[in-house]
Design a protein around this motif. Sequence first.
Motif, mmCIF file in Angstrom:
data_model
loop_
_atom_site.group_PDB
_atom_site.id
_atom_site.type_symbol
_atom_site.label_atom_id
_atom_site.label_comp_id
_atom_site.label_asym_id
_atom_site.label_seq_id
_atom_site.Cartn_x
_atom_site.Cartn_y
_atom_site.Cartn_z
ATOM 1 N N PRO A 27 60.549 25.093 -35.865
ATOM 2 C CA PRO A 27 60.421 24.053 -36.885
ATOM 3 C C PRO A 27 60.573 22.685 -36.224
ATOM 4 O O PRO A 27 61.109 22.585 -35.116
ATOM 5 N N PHE A 28 60.118 21.613 -36.887
ATOM 6 C CA PHE A 28 60.233 20.284 -36.287
ATOM 7 C C PHE A 28 61.665 19.764 -36.427
ATOM 8 O O PHE A 28 62.193 19.697 -37.542
ATOM 9 N N GLY A 29 62.264 19.407 -35.284
ATOM 10 C CA GLY A 29 63.510 18.630 -35.312
ATOM 11 C C GLY A 29 64.758 19.357 -35.765
ATOM 12 O O GLY A 29 65.684 18.729 -36.280
ATOM 13 N N LEU A 138 58.190 19.650 -26.088
ATOM 14 C CA LEU A 138 59.569 19.175 -26.232
ATOM 15 C C LEU A 138 59.500 17.761 -26.799
ATOM 16 O O LEU A 138 58.997 16.844 -26.141
ATOM 17 N N TYR A 139 59.955 17.587 -28.044
ATOM 18 C CA TYR A 139 59.978 16.255 -28.652
ATOM 19 C C TYR A 139 61.188 15.509 -28.097
ATOM 20 O O TYR A 139 62.290 16.059 -28.012
ATOM 21 N N ILE A 140 60.977 14.253 -27.733
ATOM 22 C CA ILE A 140 62.038 13.455 -27.096
ATOM 23 C C ILE A 140 62.367 12.270 -27.999
ATOM 24 O O ILE A 140 61.471 11.545 -28.427
ATOM 25 N N ARG A 141 63.620 12.096 -28.284
ATOM 26 C CA ARG A 141 64.025 11.011 -29.170
ATOM 27 C C ARG A 141 64.960 10.039 -28.440
ATOM 28 O O ARG A 141 66.167 10.241 -28.379
ATOM 29 N N PRO A 142 64.407 8.968 -27.833
ATOM 30 C CA PRO A 142 65.256 7.891 -27.318
ATOM 31 C C PRO A 142 65.609 6.965 -28.474
ATOM 32 O O PRO A 142 64.753 6.666 -29.314
ATOM 33 N N VAL A 170 54.195 22.923 -34.580
ATOM 34 C CA VAL A 170 53.343 21.989 -35.323
ATOM 35 C C VAL A 170 54.149 21.294 -36.420
ATOM 36 O O VAL A 170 55.081 21.866 -36.969
ATOM 37 N N TYR A 171 53.768 20.062 -36.735
ATOM 38 C CA TYR A 171 54.504 19.253 -37.715
ATOM 39 C C TYR A 171 54.081 19.623 -39.137
ATOM 40 O O TYR A 171 54.909 19.851 -40.011
ATOM 41 N N TYR A 172 52.781 19.673 -39.383
ATOM 42 C CA TYR A 172 52.266 20.085 -40.694
ATOM 43 C C TYR A 172 51.569 21.427 -40.533
ATOM 44 O O TYR A 172 50.672 21.554 -39.703
ATOM 45 N N GLY A 234 51.957 7.633 -43.985
ATOM 46 C CA GLY A 234 53.251 8.267 -43.738
ATOM 47 C C GLY A 234 53.960 7.583 -42.595
ATOM 48 O O GLY A 234 54.178 6.366 -42.610
ATOM 49 N N THR A 235 54.263 8.338 -41.545
ATOM 50 C CA THR A 235 54.913 7.769 -40.358
ATOM 51 C C THR A 235 53.927 7.701 -39.190
ATOM 52 O O THR A 235 54.320 7.788 -38.034
ATOM 53 N N MET A 236 52.647 7.566 -39.530
ATOM 54 C CA MET A 236 51.612 7.631 -38.479
ATOM 55 C C MET A 236 50.605 6.504 -38.615
ATOM 56 O O MET A 236 50.462 5.918 -39.681
ATOM 57 N N ALA A 300 47.512 9.912 -36.733
ATOM 58 C CA ALA A 300 47.696 9.989 -35.277
ATOM 59 C C ALA A 300 49.111 9.526 -34.964
ATOM 60 O O ALA A 300 49.496 8.414 -35.321
ATOM 61 N N GLY A 301 49.884 10.399 -34.337
ATOM 62 C CA GLY A 301 51.256 10.039 -33.982
ATOM 63 C C GLY A 301 51.824 11.059 -33.009
ATOM 64 O O GLY A 301 51.249 12.142 -32.840
ATOM 65 N N THR A 302 52.937 10.707 -32.394
ATOM 66 C CA THR A 302 53.513 11.622 -31.408
ATOM 67 C C THR A 302 53.883 12.956 -32.044
ATOM 68 O O THR A 302 53.578 14.019 -31.511
HETATM 69 C C1 COI Z 1 56.683 10.150 -34.118
HETATM 70 O O1 COI Z 1 55.518 10.523 -34.330
HETATM 71 O O2 COI Z 1 57.245 10.257 -33.041
HETATM 72 C C2 COI Z 1 57.419 9.527 -35.182
HETATM 73 O O3 COI Z 1 58.089 8.582 -34.942
HETATM 74 C C3 COI Z 1 57.435 10.171 -36.469
HETATM 75 C C4 COI Z 1 58.814 10.633 -36.738
HETATM 76 C C5 COI Z 1 59.467 9.671 -37.648
HETATM 77 C C6 COI Z 1 58.877 12.042 -37.147
#
Ligand code: COI
Length: 357
Positions: A27-29, A138-142, A170-172, A234-236, A300-302
Amino acid sequence: MTTDLLSIELQKAANSRIAEVDFNNLPFGKHFSDHMFVADFVDGQWTNLQVVPFDNFTLNPALSALHYGQSIFEGMKAYKNEEGEVLLFRPLDNFHRMNESAKRMCMATLPEEVFMGGLEALLRVDADWVPSTPGSSLYIRPYMFATDTYLGVAPSKTYRFCIFTCPVGVYYSNPPKLKVETDYIRSAPGGVGFAKCAGNYGGSLYPTLLAQQAGYDQLIWTDAIEHKYIEESGTMNIMFFMDGKLVTPATSDSILKGVTRDSIIKVVKSWGVDVEERKVTIEEVITGIENGTLTEAFGAGTAVVVSPYSLIGYQGKDYMLPETADESSFSKKIYNYLNDLRTGRIEDTFGWTHKVV
Ligand code: COI
């Protein structure tokens, strides 16, 4: 600003949690890797650079980030190539954007060696957490937040920078349904829309909830003055394939300069596809769907990479987009290309992949 860069201290977790994670169902996150990188800005210097076990922080109740929102972040991804090496995608673009956000929020900026040194040290110790299953990464959160304990409204003098990571799939799982938002706004000219600051996301939650209660998944944000021009979704960032061209809102101080957005533009230009970065009206999008000249709309987003939309709701009416799941669709072609590039399956003629050694 000087940097106290004597070394990055490493304190390894006594036990790894990796066996608790099902890498075939991510799952995401939700799953966090074993370690995190932390550094503190004190007396005008970045200091106390450490890779430590992922754990809670102890926070003072008066911490200024909690009250006045000096809090910024980035989203990046790491991949594994067939040799098992860890590859980052355009990390310096995220580093530069983080400092742009920091300047707008009146926060300390980061030297490249702290951002990149911390990131690489963390990825070396948690390399096993980088998934190799198709579609995963691997999602990276700085992120950075103000740590002064003071209730006056003023820029903090101290900050904490942290990086943690999570393996994601996958996110969606299905193409989302989008509603065009014409009452609430995400950002306004002169505001902080281009910065990746926490408040931009907090402010988006209530209008998004209203849209979800009405049966949609996400919003398409329109401009703050006329609600006529499309800004983001959204966030994209948002993109359209219409009349055989890639069309996307030009970035401004109210739109985030997405790294995925920029990558897509450069890739499709290299394919000889015309790209228009300009003001995009909601009217032309609706007309394009109705007369069949607009064949795809996608985010389009990370986090999502490329996310095709199934439907756009505007002024009480839903407009269905053509099915885009098959391999011949434009968004799928871009998604596959970016994925192949990031996992080292095709030659990187753009110089975007960065091997962690
Ligand atoms: C990203 O695509 O990295 C974002 O910032 C969206 C996030 C808020 C889930």
